[in-house]
Scaffold this motif. Structure first.
Motif, short mmCIF file in Angstrom:
data_model
loop_
_atom_site.label_atom_id
_atom_site.label_comp_id
_atom_site.label_asym_id
_atom_site.label_seq_id
_atom_site.Cartn_x
_atom_site.Cartn_y
_atom_site.Cartn_z
N ASN A 722 0.83 -1.20 0.00
CA ASN A 722 0.00 0.00 0.00
C ASN A 722 0.87 1.25 0.00
OD1 ASN A 722 -2.69 1.36 0.34
ND2 ASN A 722 -1.70 2.08 2.21
N GLU A 723 1.98 1.22 0.74
CA GLU A 723 2.90 2.35 0.75
C GLU A 723 3.45 2.60 -0.65
OE1 GLU A 723 5.56 5.45 2.04
OE2 GLU A 723 3.59 4.67 2.66
N TYR A 724 3.71 1.53 -1.40
CA TYR A 724 4.17 1.69 -2.78
C TYR A 724 3.16 2.52 -3.58
CZ TYR A 724 5.29 0.70 -7.64
OH TYR A 724 5.59 0.85 -8.97
N ARG A 725 1.90 2.28 -3.34
CA ARG A 725 0.86 2.94 -4.13
C ARG A 725 0.70 4.42 -3.78
NH1 ARG A 725 -2.54 -2.47 -3.31
NH2 ARG A 725 -2.39 -3.33 -5.43
N VAL A 726 1.06 4.80 -2.57
CA VAL A 726 0.77 6.17 -2.14
C VAL A 726 2.01 7.05 -1.96
CG1 VAL A 726 -1.35 5.43 -0.98
CG2 VAL A 726 0.76 5.60 0.35
N THR A 727 3.19 6.43 -1.89
CA THR A 727 4.39 7.23 -1.58
C THR A 727 4.65 8.29 -2.64
OG1 THR A 727 6.74 7.14 -1.06
CG2 THR A 727 5.97 5.58 -2.70
N GLN A 728 5.09 9.45 -2.18
CA GLN A 728 5.50 10.53 -3.07
C GLN A 728 7.01 10.71 -3.06
OE1 GLN A 728 3.38 12.41 -5.11
NE2 GLN A 728 1.93 10.81 -4.48
N SER A 729 7.70 9.89 -2.29
CA SER A 729 9.16 9.97 -2.22
C SER A 729 9.76 9.48 -3.53
CB SER A 729 9.67 9.11 -1.06
OG SER A 729 11.07 8.96 -1.13
N VAL A 730 10.79 10.18 -4.00
CA VAL A 730 11.38 9.84 -5.30
C VAL A 730 11.97 8.43 -5.30
CG1 VAL A 730 13.65 10.84 -4.78
CG2 VAL A 730 12.87 10.70 -7.15
N ASP A 731 12.47 7.98 -4.15
CA ASP A 731 13.04 6.64 -4.07
C ASP A 731 12.11 5.66 -3.36
OD1 ASP A 731 13.55 8.29 -1.79
OD2 ASP A 731 14.88 6.78 -1.01
N GLY A 732 10.93 6.13 -2.96
CA GLY A 732 10.04 5.32 -2.13
C GLY A 732 9.55 4.04 -2.80
#
Length: 873
Positions: A722-732
């Protein structure tokens, strides 16, 4: 040499391209119209013109604005089109005008479209669909300029370039050169942007981009043509501030290279562009370098600090190409190493100049140098300068040998000549061949002139022969005998494989206080006298590209004299001991005995080498539960004092390498079952999951995510997904995919493999999770199972879009096995399949499996006995 190449006819040589693109369709078939006028020199009479095209449809052609030529035939296999002329062209200059249609494809090659999610409101003219916004850029190396426009697409057919494109008024167009003019387009809402004429260059360096771009700007401290030159980092709107870190390094690097090459940066501007979908790390287009986002963007608040070093290095590597590769280009693809090996070495040289506190050469020895030695120890390796008949075969040569062995050999040579003399020779080489093409022999000639040494004679075997030597030492009182022989990972080199005689810089470090005595081994064996029996080490600071095999008792003495070893020395001894255990020249117990005393080690790079070497041993013996448990206990005992000392907190004034050490030790200890580390990691993760975004330090996201997935179940896995789907971090997103691959649940590993091939994951990123699965002792079998099951199904996404990404799946997915039965399965599965683009990687996987199998059979009994005798099993 040219007779051995599959190249275009020599009848016509391009001099200048004037390319105009219009009617760009931002949906549907994504087509565009183009007109290219190629001013050329007719070198001998001909009644036909053959040039390169791929996925291009020529609608009409004419010569010197004469009658349209309709007779065009296509050779799809060789990616060529032949235009038949009504009459012969005489020698002299002529202009070929070609109208054509192309496609802004989704294959990350040629002129292509890249999807992204905007972070702020975009310009109205930005192409978009229900899910994504789009930007457009080019990727032409090695042979994909022909996908964008008809051209003579070979590196030594240099020409100048002019470019114009019609785009929406609120979008930005970029190209190699500065913008010349902007005028109204053919329809309301459009504009036509044209660019200055470029210097002569190879087609693969031509570039342009269109999108909703903004930028951050700085100026060089040095003046070029009387002015401080602008350097810009372009991004899609909203990301520009994340380009500041790269920007600061870019303008300093341009000045640094101008100084050390004694040649001013050749163009009037230097642009760096972040591209949202990008198969490689970056591309050195002259004046408009394109980058994968994680290789050029850095968010001070959200990004992991390890990406700082990545960004600084990739920026430097690509800017080095502006001279070495762009100003002077290799004559043919067989000499790719001239570009990539040099840019790798000088890229690290620039980072070391800007950040001496990072001690990047020790990192290079632990990562680049060791990786090159590992691949080059396989029978299926290739020489640094590898014969290339067809340019279409070049993609697999963009590999560890060209980049990392090439740069390691350059580091060895520059250390021998001294960096100052080496760079003087490089400067002479660049000046002699500016705006032209050159060969390896041309470089050797320039270096010989600067140094007064016959560089070609002693360096040619390193470039044109496969492999490298292991230097075996025998001790006598006050002296040592040294003998070189070809090192093969599987330990069974045949006589005919051991015929190369390498020039070996010995670099003996000995005495009290220790000093380095330089000598050279130029024959199979020799004797070195006046050696201090109390302490010596050859290959001081690991500058020579070879392995060293010490007598077992010498390893024990080196362990006791660790304070006399540099970081590079320690890394070298550990790396050599691990490799020699695999080959059978030494034993795993010798490696473990040596590293057992490193509990108090405080250097990140040394710990990194220890971790990599132990991980390899654990991978090979993972199926023997008693050995696996014993190795885990050994790692736990080794890492516990260091991890408990370094803790979890990041002080504000802490140096970069200490922060990296903390991450590594926490990962190493948790992987070995350190209960306190795992407990704290889980607590931080639960707090983060509950909404405390500061619970996990940005530099520990990957460590904690990996830890909780490896020690958890479906809940932890799904939380990271789920974090993959929402992260805005360039390396996230990269961090999340790798973490998901740490699962020990086979069904979750299969879910990840399916997920990375879904529309949610760009093709460029879909190898990150599988790499983690492949390195995971609990789930590596799932990769092979998935490849077989989905080869004609979901794997089509990778196979049709990016061979280089597919090659990474093969490379990382199959190398870790240690069972000959699986090797037989792999060979049988691919026997009747088209393996072009990854056949070398399949051969390397087979070599690795054979070496691993021999190692496991040979060492398992002695290893288990040692673990039991020392209380680990």
């Amino acid at each position: 040499m040219a007779n051995n190449r599959d190249i275009l006819p020599a009848d016509i040589k391009p001099l200048n391209y004037n390319l105009s693109l219009s009617n760009l369709q931002f949906s549907g078939d994504w087509r565009y119209d183009g007109i290219v006028q190629i001013t050329s020199k007719v070198q001998k009479e001909t009644d036909e013109i053959t040039l390169n095209v791929k996925d291009i449809q020529i609608s009409s052609a004419s010569v010197d604005n004469g009658e349209d030529v309709q007779d065009v035939t296509y050779d799809e296999k060789n990616q060529r089109a032949t235009i038949k002329l009504p009459s012969k062209l005489n020698k002299g200059n002529t202009t070929i005008s070609i109208r054509f249609q192309g496609t802004m494809n989704d294959k990350m090659a040629g002129f292509y479209r890249a999807r992204y999610q905007p972070t702020v409101e975009a310009a109205k003219g930005t192409p978009k669909d229900d899910k994504h916004h789009y930007m457009f850029s080019t990727q032409f190396e090695a042979c994909d300029a022909r996908r964008a426009f008809p051209c003579f697409d070979e590196p030594n057919l240099k020409a100048s370039f002019e470019f114009e494109v019609e785009i929406p008024e609120d979008l930005v167009a970029l190209s190699n050169m500065p913008e010349k003019s902007t005028s109204k387009g053919s329809k309301p809402g459009l504009k036509r942007v044209s660019f200055d004429k470029s210097p002569v260059m190879s087609t693969y360096l031509y570039a342009w981009a269109v999108g909703d771009f903004t930028y951050v700007e700085a100026f060089t401290e040095r003046k070029y043509n009387g002015k401080n030159m602008p350097v810009r980092v372009y991004t899609t709107r909203g990301l520009e501030n994340q380009g500041k870190f790269a920007l600061e390094h870019a303008h300093k690097t341009v000045d640094y290279f101008s100084d050390i090459f004694d040649i001013e940066y050749p163009l009037p501007k230097s642009d760096l562009l972040a591209v949202h979908e990008f198969a490689m790390g970056a591309m050195e287009n002259w004046g408009l370098v394109t980058y994968r986002t994680t290789a050029v963007l850095f968010d001070e608040e959200k990004s992991d600090a390890r990406y700082k070093q990545r960004v600084a290095y990739v920026v430097a590597h690509e800017l080095a190409h502006q001279w070495f590769g762009n100003l002077v280009t290799m004559d043919w693809w067989s000499e790719l190493w001239l570009n990539e090996g040099f840019a790798t070495w000088v890229g690290w040289l620039a980072v070391d100049h800007i950040h001496p506190e990072w001690k990047v050469w020790s990192t290079f020895v632990a990562e680049g140098y060791q990786t090159a030695l590992s691949l080059d120890s396989l029978r299926s390796s290739h020489p640094i300068e590898v014969p290339v008949k067809s340019a279409l075969d070049i993609d697999q040569i963009f590999d560890t040998i060209s980049y990392l062995k090439g740069s390691s050999v350059i580091r060895m040579l520059s250390n021998h000549l001294t960096v100052e003399i080496f760079l003087k020779g490089v400067s002479n080489y660049l000046k002699a061949h500016s705006y032209g093409n050159a060969t390896t022999d041309d470089l050797w000639l320039a270096l010989s002139g600067a140094s007064g040494q016959d560089v070609k004679t002693f360096m040619d075997p390193w470039i044109r022969k496969i492999g490298f030597p292991v230097v075996t030492i025998a001790e006598e009182p006050g002296q040592i005998s040294i003998r070189q022989s070809r090192f093969i990972k599987s330990g069974n080199a045949k006589a005919e494989e051991d015929e190369t005689l390498w020039w070996v810089p010995v670099g003996l470090k000995t005495g009290e206080p220790a000093k380095v005595v330089h000598s050279e081994l130029q024959q199979k064996q020799d004797t070195i006298r006046d050696v201090d029996d109390a302490f010596y080490k050859i290959n001081a600071d690991q500058t020579g590209f070879y392995r060293t095999n010490y007598p077992p008792q010498r390893l024990t003495k080196l362990a006791a004299a660790r304070d006399k070893l540099s970081v590079e020395d320690k890394v070298g001894v550990i790396g050599d001991a691990a490799a020699l255990a695999i080959s059978g020249d030494a034993t795993t117990t010798a490696l473990l005995s040596f590293v057992e005393g490193f509990q108090q080690e405080q250097d990140y790079v040394v710990w990194s080498q220890i971790q990599m070497s132990l991980a390899k041993v654990r991978a090979v013996f993972s199926e023997n539960k008693k050995i696996a448990d014993g190795l885990k206990k050994f790692t736990l005992k080794l890492s516990t004092p260091a991890v408990e000392k370094i803790g979890w907190e990041f002080p504000a004034d802490e140096d970069f390498l200490t922060g990296q050490l903390r991450k590594l030790l926490l990962a190493m200890a948790s992987g070995a079952g350190h209960e306190g580390t795992i407990k704290t990691g889980k607590q931080k993760f639960e707090s983060w999951k509950a909404g405390d975004s500061k619970a996990i330090n940005q530099n520990l996201r990957s460590t904690v995510f990996n830890m909780v997935v490896a020690n958890g179940g479906k809940d932890e896995y799904e939380a990271i997904k789920n974090e993959y789907r929402v992260t805005q971090s360039v390396d996230g997103k990269e961090v999340c995919l790798v973490a998901m691959g740490r699962t020990k649940d086979s069904s979750l590993a299969q879910d990840l493999l399916n997920f990375v091939l879904s529309d949610e994951v760009p093709v460029q990123d879909c190898h990150n999770g599988p790499m983690a699965v492949a390195a995971n002792n609990d789930t590596r079998g799932e990769i092979w199972k998935f490849l077989q099951q989905e080869w004609d199904g979901k794997m089509q996404k990778v196979r049709s879009s990016a061979t280089v990404v597919l090659d990474r799946w093969i490379k990382t997915g199959l190398n870790q096995f240690s069972d000959r039965e699986i090797d037989q399965q792999i060979q049988a599965f691919f026997k009747d399949k088209d393996v072009s683009g990854f056949d070398r990687s399949l051969a390397q996987a087979s070599d690795n499996i054979e070496a691993n199998a021999r190692y496991k059979e040979r060492d398992h009994a002695a290893l288990l006995e040692w673990l039991e005798a020392n209380g680990y099993a």
